[in-house]
Scaffold this motif. Structure first.
Motif, PDB file in Angstrom:
ATOM      1  N   ALA A  22      71.873  35.356  32.998  1.00  0.00           N
ATOM      2  CA  ALA A  22      70.291  35.130  32.629  1.00  0.00           C
ATOM      3  C   ALA A  22      70.417  36.140  31.375  1.00  0.00           C
ATOM      4  O   ALA A  22      70.683  37.492  31.948  1.00  0.00           O
ATOM      5  CB  ALA A  22      69.475  35.149  33.830  1.00  0.00           C
ATOM      6  N   ALA A  23      69.384  36.184  30.575  1.00  0.00           N
ATOM      7  CA  ALA A  23      69.048  37.236  29.648  1.00  0.00           C
ATOM      8  C   ALA A  23      67.657  37.218  29.352  1.00  0.00           C
ATOM      9  O   ALA A  23      66.961  36.516  29.798  1.00  0.00           O
ATOM     10  CB  ALA A  23      69.933  36.910  28.525  1.00  0.00           C
ATOM     11  N   VAL A  24      67.281  38.065  28.657  1.00  0.00           N
ATOM     12  CA  VAL A  24      65.865  38.453  27.959  1.00  0.00           C
ATOM     13  C   VAL A  24      65.548  37.070  27.265  1.00  0.00           C
ATOM     14  O   VAL A  24      66.267  36.584  26.524  1.00  0.00           O
ATOM     15  CB  VAL A  24      65.770  39.627  27.187  1.00  0.00           C
ATOM     16  N   VAL A  25      64.402  36.834  27.646  1.00  0.00           N
ATOM     17  CA  VAL A  25      63.763  35.446  26.934  1.00  0.00           C
ATOM     18  C   VAL A  25      62.636  35.900  25.990  1.00  0.00           C
ATOM     19  O   VAL A  25      61.836  36.503  26.077  1.00  0.00           O
ATOM     20  CB  VAL A  25      63.119  34.574  27.856  1.00  0.00           C
ATOM     21  N   ASN A  26      63.017  35.245  24.677  1.00  0.00           N
ATOM     22  CA  ASN A  26      62.080  35.544  23.544  1.00  0.00           C
ATOM     23  C   ASN A  26      61.378  34.202  23.031  1.00  0.00           C
ATOM     24  O   ASN A  26      60.720  34.223  22.111  1.00  0.00           O
ATOM     25  CB  ASN A  26      62.768  36.109  22.561  1.00  0.00           C
ATOM     26  N   ALA A  27      61.364  33.125  23.857  1.00  0.00           N
ATOM     27  CA  ALA A  27      60.902  31.887  23.292  1.00  0.00           C
ATOM     28  C   ALA A  27      60.194  31.570  24.618  1.00  0.00           C
ATOM     29  O   ALA A  27      60.288  31.405  25.607  1.00  0.00           O
ATOM     30  CB  ALA A  27      61.855  31.097  22.917  1.00  0.00           C
ATOM     31  N   ASP A  28      59.032  30.498  24.155  1.00  0.00           N
ATOM     32  CA  ASP A  28      58.363  30.008  25.400  1.00  0.00           C
ATOM     33  C   ASP A  28      58.818  28.554  25.768  1.00  0.00           C
ATOM     34  O   ASP A  28      58.402  27.932  26.887  1.00  0.00           O
ATOM     35  CB  ASP A  28      56.689  29.566  24.665  1.00  0.00           C
ATOM     36  N   VAL A  29      59.755  27.960  25.260  1.00  0.00           N
ATOM     37  CA  VAL A  29      60.448  26.818  25.596  1.00  0.00           C
ATOM     38  C   VAL A  29      61.930  27.010  25.444  1.00  0.00           C
ATOM     39  O   VAL A  29      62.413  27.731  24.625  1.00  0.00           O
ATOM     40  CB  VAL A  29      60.035  25.612  24.560  1.00  0.00           C
ATOM     41  N   TRP A  30      62.781  26.080  26.154  1.00  0.00           N
ATOM     42  CA  TRP A  30      64.120  26.001  26.047  1.00  0.00           C
ATOM     43  C   TRP A  30      64.246  24.957  25.018  1.00  0.00           C
ATOM     44  O   TRP A  30      64.015  23.885  25.221  1.00  0.00           O
ATOM     45  CB  TRP A  30      64.795  25.713  27.307  1.00  0.00           C
ATOM     46  N   GLU A  31      64.860  25.317  23.787  1.00  0.00           N
ATOM     47  CA  GLU A  31      64.893  24.319  22.778  1.00  0.00           C
ATOM     48  C   GLU A  31      66.661  23.792  22.852  1.00  0.00           C
ATOM     49  O   GLU A  31      67.284  24.474  22.945  1.00  0.00           O
ATOM     50  CB  GLU A  31      64.823  25.209  21.438  1.00  0.00           C
ATOM     51  N   PHE A  32      66.273  22.424  22.513  1.00  0.00           N
ATOM     52  CA  PHE A  32      67.403  21.612  22.475  1.00  0.00           C
ATOM     53  C   PHE A  32      68.488  22.087  21.192  1.00  0.00           C
ATOM     54  O   PHE A  32      67.869  22.305  20.303  1.00  0.00           O
ATOM     55  CB  PHE A  32      67.344  20.125  22.102  1.00  0.00           C
ATOM     56  N   GLY A  33      69.500  22.249  21.387  1.00  0.00           N
ATOM     57  CA  GLY A  33      70.594  22.529  20.547  1.00  0.00           C
ATOM     58  C   GLY A  33      70.826  24.044  20.375  1.00  0.00           C
ATOM     59  O   GLY A  33      71.398  24.359  19.449  1.00  0.00           O
ATOM     60  N   THR A  34      70.191  24.816  21.000  1.00  0.00           N
ATOM     61  CA  THR A  34      70.424  26.256  21.211  1.00  0.00           C
ATOM     62  C   THR A  34      71.150  26.729  22.354  1.00  0.00           C
ATOM     63  O   THR A  34      71.321  25.797  23.327  1.00  0.00           O
ATOM     64  CB  THR A  34      69.120  26.976  21.092  1.00  0.00           C
ATOM     65  N   GLU A  35      71.693  27.800  22.164  1.00  0.00           N
ATOM     66  CA  GLU A  35      72.464  28.305  23.465  1.00  0.00           C
ATOM     67  C   GLU A  35      71.286  28.560  24.662  1.00  0.00           C
ATOM     68  O   GLU A  35      71.843  28.486  25.802  1.00  0.00           O
ATOM     69  CB  GLU A  35      73.037  29.557  23.076  1.00  0.00           C
ATOM     70  N   GLY A  36      70.256  28.784  24.437  1.00  0.00           N
ATOM     71  CA  GLY A  36      69.388  28.865  25.618  1.00  0.00           C
ATOM     72  C   GLY A  36      69.217  30.256  26.185  1.00  0.00           C
ATOM     73  O   GLY A  36      68.616  30.309  26.996  1.00  0.00           O
ATOM     74  N   GLN A  37      70.244  30.814  25.945  1.00  0.00           N
ATOM     75  CA  GLN A  37      70.420  32.215  26.575  1.00  0.00           C
ATOM     76  C   GLN A  37      70.239  32.274  27.988  1.00  0.00           C
ATOM     77  O   GLN A  37      69.581  33.181  28.478  1.00  0.00           O
ATOM     78  CB  GLN A  37      69.491  33.336  26.116  1.00  0.00           C
ATOM     79  N   GLY A  38      71.259  31.217  28.534  1.00  0.00           N
ATOM     80  CA  GLY A  38      71.175  31.254  30.174  1.00  0.00           C
ATOM     81  C   GLY A  38      70.061  30.730  30.750  1.00  0.00           C
ATOM     82  O   GLY A  38      69.954  30.250  31.881  1.00  0.00           O
ATOM     83  N   ALA A 185      58.319  20.536  26.740  1.00  0.00           N
ATOM     84  CA  ALA A 185      57.351  21.150  25.878  1.00  0.00           C
ATOM     85  C   ALA A 185      57.212  20.235  24.660  1.00  0.00           C
ATOM     86  O   ALA A 185      58.184  19.683  24.186  1.00  0.00           O
ATOM     87  CB  ALA A 185      57.590  22.393  25.437  1.00  0.00           C
ATOM     88  N   GLU A 186      56.016  20.246  24.055  1.00  0.00           N
ATOM     89  CA  GLU A 186      55.804  19.413  23.015  1.00  0.00           C
ATOM     90  C   GLU A 186      54.910  20.223  21.957  1.00  0.00           C
ATOM     91  O   GLU A 186      53.954  20.943  22.273  1.00  0.00           O
ATOM     92  CB  GLU A 186      55.081  17.929  22.918  1.00  0.00           C
ATOM     93  N   ASP A 187      55.455  20.390  20.700  1.00  0.00           N
ATOM     94  CA  ASP A 187      54.610  20.975  19.598  1.00  0.00           C
ATOM     95  C   ASP A 187      53.273  20.165  19.122  1.00  0.00           C
ATOM     96  O   ASP A 187      52.341  20.586  18.872  1.00  0.00           O
ATOM     97  CB  ASP A 187      55.369  21.341  18.386  1.00  0.00           C
ATOM     98  N   ASP A 188      53.825  18.755  19.185  1.00  0.00           N
ATOM     99  CA  ASP A 188      52.698  17.808  18.646  1.00  0.00           C
ATOM    100  C   ASP A 188      53.019  16.460  19.646  1.00  0.00           C
ATOM    101  O   ASP A 188      53.797  16.483  20.664  1.00  0.00           O
ATOM    102  CB  ASP A 188      52.425  17.465  17.357  1.00  0.00           C
ATOM    103  N   GLU A 189      52.293  15.465  19.403  1.00  0.00           N
ATOM    104  CA  GLU A 189      52.727  14.208  20.353  1.00  0.00           C
ATOM    105  C   GLU A 189      54.031  13.730  20.339  1.00  0.00           C
ATOM    106  O   GLU A 189      54.432  13.341  21.313  1.00  0.00           O
ATOM    107  CB  GLU A 189      51.758  12.913  19.641  1.00  0.00           C
ATOM    108  N   HIS A 190      54.818  13.937  19.357  1.00  0.00           N
ATOM    109  CA  HIS A 190      56.264  13.202  19.151  1.00  0.00           C
ATOM    110  C   HIS A 190      57.225  14.290  18.689  1.00  0.00           C
ATOM    111  O   HIS A 190      58.214  13.910  18.430  1.00  0.00           O
ATOM    112  CB  HIS A 190      56.190  12.264  17.931  1.00  0.00           C
TER     113      HIS A 190
END
Length: 640
Positions: A22-38, A185-190
Motif C-alpha cells: 500500500a502507498a500514499v493515495v492521491n486520487a479519489d477513485v481507483w482508475e482502470f488501466g493505472t497501477e492503482g498504487q497498491g 465511481a462515475e464522473d457522469d452517468e456513463h
C-alpha cells in the motif's frame, strides 16, 4: 483480438497490484488501466460450506480460488446438498474475501452493517445477516485451491429446507481496510472510472451519494471492460456474482408408498402362485414398475424443487397404487401345460445321458450346451398351470432349442486343449483350426492400466469386481486367429460371486458386449470365433461364497490329482507290461546281434539241444580265425 488483449491486461494489472504494498493515495477513485498504487479492488472470493466430505466452494460461474477472480462461464463447486447432515445438524457456511473488510466502523459506513445477502427460491431472506458472525477473521481457513488464506465471515445456525435453491452474494457497500469499496465511481452517468476509494479527505459529496445509493445493491463481477474511443472513461460489463446450492427434495412421501408395495411383494410366496391366489405376470409387472419408479425418484425427482418434486411423487404414487391393486386382486386363468410336461420329460432324459459324457473327446457332448439345457430344465420345472400361457409356450420352444444344441454339440472331430497355468484358463479348439506350433498367451490387465480404467467406467453399479484378460493365439511371434469357433473355459475368482457374474468382450475403448455363457463348478464356458479382450465381472462374493469356491477348487484339485495318480499308475503298468514283453534271455552274442525281429517262446528253447548250439559257435570261431590268417598272408604278398 484487441478486446482480448485488454481483458488480459487488466487481469495482469490486478495480479501485479495484488502483490504490491500500500502507498500514499492521491486520487479519489481507483482508475482502470493505472497501477492503482497498491489500491487494487476489494474482491469477494465466494462462499464455502463444511460438508461431511470436507470443505467445498458453493457452485458458481466463477473460479474464485486463485490470486484473482476469473470469469470462466462454467460451473464449479458443490451443486447439491441434503437439507441437513446425517446427524441432523446444520451446515456451517463461510463468506470469504481477499481483504479484511471493515464492518464495525461508526462513521459514514454505518455501524454494524453486514454486507452479505441470501435468497431462497428467488426471494430475499430478510434475516440472513442474523446468522453472520462479525467481524471477519483471518483464522486458518485455507481456500480449496491451496493458494492461501482468506478473510472469513462465519455463518452458523442457518437452516436449509429440502427442495430449495439457495443463492448467496455480497453487497456493494462492503469496504476493505485499504479504503476501497465494491461500488464503482462515475464522473457522469456513463463514465465509470473505477472503485470508490476513501482518502484522508474522505469521499466527495458525489461519491458519498453514489455509495449510499448503491451500498445495499448486489455486487456484480467485472467480466470485461475497454476504454472509450474518446479516451474519457471506460465501458465496463458486469454480471451477477451469485453462489448457489440446491437441497435435495424430500422424498419421504414416496418412500412410504414404495415401502408399502415392497412389503406386499415380499409377502407373496410360490405357494400363492401355485394356488392361483395371484397372477404371476401382474406381480412381475409390479416389481418392474417399482424398480423403475425408485430409479426415477433417485435420479430425477430428488433434483427438483419441492413443489415440482411433490407433483412427480403424486403421479408416481397413483401409478404404483393402481398396479398394486391390480396385482392383489386379479386372479390367473389356468394354462395348458401338457406340451411343457412332455418336452420337460424328454429334456431330462437327454440331460441324464449327456451330463455323464461331457468332454472334448469324440463322441462326448459340449459343456456349454449341457449346462444351458440344465438351466432351461430348472426354469421349466418351476412352471405350473398358473404361469401365463405365452411364457409356457416360450419355455417349450426354449427346451426344444436347448436339446437341439446339445445334440449338435457332440464332438465329431479331434480337439486341441490349451491351458494357461497362471490364470487357469482353458481354450478348446478343433484340431484343424490352428497350426501345429500354436501357443496360447493370456495376459491379465492391471487395475492401474488405461485399458482397465476405460473398461471399468462401463461396468454396471452392481458389478463391483472385474478381471480383464487379453487372450491370444501365437504362431512364433505372430498373432493368429482360429478358423473355427473355440470354447473358452474361464475360472471365476474367489472374490467374485459366481451367481451374479457375467463375461463380456471389450473393444479398444473399453466398451463391453455381453457374451452368452454357461456357469458350472466355478467356471464360465463360452464359445467365440475370435480371441481378444474379455472381462469377467460381477458383484463381490460373500464370505460363504468364497468358502464354497475354495472348497470347490480343492475338490477339483483332489480329483485332478487322483486322476493324475491313476494315469501315472496306468502308465507305469503299461510300461512294465511292455518291458516284460520285450525282455528276452540272450542265447548267445550272435542272437543278440541278430537284426531279425523273430522271437522265441520258452517252449522252443526247452526243446533245443545245447550241444548243437555249442558246435555251431565253435565252427563260426574257426571260420573267423581262418579269415584273419588269410588276411595277414595277403598283406605280406602285397608288400613284396
Amino acid at each position: 483480438m484487441r478486446k482480448l488483449s485488454r481483458i488480459t491486461g487488466i487481469f495482469l494489472v490486478l495480479l501485479m497490484l495484488w502483490t504490491s504494498a500500500a502507498a500514499v493515495v492521491n486520487a479519489d477513485v481507483w482508475e482502470f488501466g493505472t497501477e492503482g498504487q497498491g489500491k487494487n479492488p476489494f474482491t469477494p472470493r465466494g462462499y464455502l460450506v463444511d460438508t461431511e466430505k470436507g470443505q467445498h466452494w458453493l457452485s458458481s460461474t466463477y473460479d474464485n480460488s486463485g490470486f484473482y477472480v476469473r470469469y470462466t462461464g462454467v460451473q464449479n463447486g458443490v451443486d447439491y446438498l441434503d437439507a441437513k447432515k446425517s446427524d441432523g445438524s446444520n451446515y456451517t457456511f463461510y463468506a470469504m474475501t481477499d481483504r479484511n473488510p471493515w464492518t464495525d466502523k461508526k462513521d459514514w459506513i454505518g455501524y454494524g452493517q453486514k454486507y452479505l445477502f441470501a435468497y431462497k427460491n428467488g426471494a430475499r431472506i430478510s434475516n440472513f445477516t442474523d446468522y453472520v458472525q462479525t467481524p471477519a477473521t483471518r483464522g486458518d481457513k485455507v481456500d480449496p485451491s491451496g493458494q492461501g488464506t482468506c478473510y472469513v465471515f462465519k455463518i452458523e445456525g442457518f437452516e436449509l429446507e429440502p427442495g430449495c435453491l439457495y443463492e448467496f452474494g455480497f453487497l456493494r457497500g462492503m469496504q476493505a481496510n485499504n479504503g476501497i469499496t465494491l461500488v464503482l465511481a462515475e464522473d457522469d452517468e456513463h463514465n465509470i472510472t473505477g472503485y470508490i476509494q476513501q482518502t484522508e479527505e474522505g469521499l466527495t459529496s458525489k461519491e458519498k451519494a453514489k455509495y449510499n445509493a448503491e451500498k445495499n445493491k448486489e455486487f456484480e463481477f467485472i467480466s470485461s471492460w475497454y476504454k472509450k474511443e474518446d479516451g474519457k472513461g471506460y465501458t465496463v460489463n458486469t454480471v451477477p456474482m451469485r453462489f448457489k446450492v440446491q437441497t435435495y427434495a424430500d422424498l419421504s412421501d414416496w418412500e412410504k408408498a414404495s415401502d408399502k408395495a415392497q412389503a406386499w411383494l415380499d409377502s407373496v410366496t410360490e405357494k400363492d402362485f401355485k394356488e392361483g391366489k395371484y397372477k404371476r405376470s401382474n406381480v412381475e409387472q409390479l416389481k418392474i414398475l417399482l424398480t423403475n419408479l425408485n430409479k426415477k425418484a433417485k435420479d430425477e425427482v430428488r433434483f427438483k424443487l419441492q413443489p415440482a418434486a411433490n407433483a412427480s411423487i403424486k403421479s408416481m404414487k397413483n401409478e404404483l397404487n393402481a398396479m398394486l391393486q391390480k396385482a392383489q386382486s386379479d386372479k390367473p386363468e389356468p394354462a395348458d401345460t401338457k406340451s411343457l410336461e412332455a418336452k420337460l420329460k424328454e429334456a431330462k432324459a437327454l440331460y441324464a445321458k449327456a451330463s455323464v459324457n461331457v468332454g472334448i473327446d469324440i463322441g462326448q457332448y459340449g459343456q456349454i450346451e449341457v449346462e444351458n439345457l440344465k438351466e432351461e430344465i430348472d426354469r421349466a420345472s418351476k412352471m405350473d398351470k398358473y404361469y401365463p400361457q405365452n411364457e409356457i409356450n416360450n419355455e417349450v420352444e426354449a427346451l426344444d432349442n436347448a436339446m437341439t444344441e446339445v445334440l449338435a454339440s457332440k464332438v465329431m472331430e479331434e480337439m486341441l486343449r490349451f491351458y494357461d497355468k497362471v490364470t487357469g484358463i482353458y481354450v478348446v479348439a478343433p484340431v484343424d483350426s490352428l497350426p501345429e506350433d500354436t501357443k496360447l498367451f493370456v495376459r491379465v490387465m492391471g487395475t492401474e492400466t488405461d485399458d482397465y480404467k476405460s473398461m471399468e467406467d462401463n461396468l454396471s453399479e452392481k458389478e463391483t469386481e472385474a478381471v480383464y484378460y487379453r487372450i491370444q493365439f501365437y504362431q512364433g511371434d505372430r498373432k493368429i486367429q482360429p478358423t473355427k469357433s473355440v470354447e473358452v473355459q474361464m475360472p471365476v475368482p474367489d472374490i467374485i460371486s459366481e451367481k451374479g457374474s457375467s463375461v463380456y468382450s471389450a473393444d479398444s475403448k473399453g466398451n463391453l458386449s455381453k457374451i452368452k455363457s454357461a456357469k458350472a463348478n466355478g467356471m464360465h464356458f463360452f464359445k467365440t470365433k475370435k480371441l481378444s479382450a474379455f472381462v469377467l465381472a460381477g458383484s463381490t462374493a460373500s464370505e460363504e461364497e468364497k468358502a464354497e469356491a475354495r472348497g470347490e477348487r480343492m475338490r477339483n484339485l483332489l480329483a485332478q490329482k487322483k486322476q493324475e495318480q491313476a494315469d501315472n499308475k496306468e502308465s507305469r503298468l503299461e510300461k512294465a507290461k511292455k518291458k516284460k514283453e520285450e525282455f528276452k534271455d540272450p542265447l548267445n552274442k550272435i542272437l543278440k546281434r541278430n537284426a531279425n525281429t523273430a522271437t522265441f517262446s520258452n517252449d522252443v528253447r526247452k526243446e533245443t539241444n545245447p550241444a548243437i548250439l555249442i558246435f555251431a559257435a565253435g565252427l563260426l570261431a574257426v571260420i573267423a580265425v581262418f579269415a584273419a590268417f588269410k588276411g595277414i598272408m595277403d598283406m605280406r604278398r602285397n608288400k613284396r
